[in-house]
Structures are given as C-alpha cells and as structure tokens.
Design a protein around this motif. Structure first.
Motif: not given
Length: 161
Positions: A74, A141, A113-114, A137-138, A86
C-alpha cells in the motif's frame, strides 16, 4: 457512490497536509495509530515510510506477516501515485483499468486497497506514506486519515459507504 467516495478521499488528501515532517513527528503519529488500534483490538500492521527509509513500524496482536506485506505494498502505491492506495484503486476501477498490466503496478509490490495514505508537507508535496493493514479496506484507510486529521486538529467525517 464511487465518484462520491473518490471526491471525499480527494478532499481528505487536500486537507491533511502537515507543516513539517521528521522522525519525531513520524514516531508521534505512529504511536497515536498504535494506541487507536490497540483501543479497538485491531489486528493491524502499521508502518510509516518514505521511498528510502522506515520511520515507524508496529504490529498488534492478531496481525500476520501478510498484513505487514500488504502495508508495504500500500505504501509503495502511495509513493508511486502520490495518492491514497484506496483512491488509486477506485480511480483505476472507474476507468476500467487493472492494476497490472494496465497501470504498471505489479501485484508483488503494489496493492490498490485502503490503508495507504500520503504524508504530505505544505510547499513540498508527498514525502512519505502511512500503511495500515488488517481491517477492511475502508477502515484501514480511515485509521490513517483520522490520525492525521487529529494531529492537525481537523474534524473528519467518515467516508460515504
């Protein structure tokens, strides 16, 4: 919903800009992230890194080596695109493009992905990234974005779901 989410993330990235960044600030942000994760028993890996060095790293109970690797990937995405991992994924998806080969982000070293969030310094640009992995994921983030928002004294709303 995707464009609304992309716009919300762009706004976060625009607002979450530090006046300065160094080893002490990285450590403080990392410790705050660790405390946040520990408070909710989040099984995450946390890393703050620039393109040339690691500033902070921690894992919490339940995090796996896979989480550590996803965090690394990431961060690589952020440092390549200068946007959150994300947002990169949402934009590529909206454009009908794949991470590989369309965008040139090999799966071994990048993930969209987040959890990867840019560390941006006013007047300089993106100089490092935060990588969180272990939650959906969210949530990965938001954990990184909310830590920066709190440091800056900015009230940040949750992203649209």
């Amino acid at each position: 919903m995707s464009q609304q989410l992309i716009d919300a993330i762009k706004e976060q990235e625009k607002r979450l800009v530090l006046d300065a960044f160094d080893e002490d600030i990285a450590f403080e942000i990392g410790c705050d992230l660790r405390a946040r994760a520990k408070a909710v028993n989040a099984p995450v890996s946390i890393e703050i890194r620039s393109s040339s060095r690691r500033f902070f790293f921690a894992t919490l109970p339940g995090a796996t080596p896979e989480n550590q690797d996803w965090g690394r990937r990431k961060i690589n995405t952020v440092l390549r695109t200068y946007k959150s991992s994300m947002r990169a994924g949402l934009e590529y998806n909206a454009e009908g493009r794949e991470q590989w080969p369309d965008v040139g982000l090999r799966y071994e070293d990048f993930v969209i992905h987040g959890g990867g969030f840019p560390v941006t310094v006013k007047g300089v640009g993106v100089i490092a990234a935060i990588g969180i992995s272990g939650l959906p994921s969210i949530e990965d983030h938001e954990m990184s974005a909310f830590a920066l928002a709190d440091r800056l004294g900015i009230k940040m709303d949750s992203l649209p779901r």
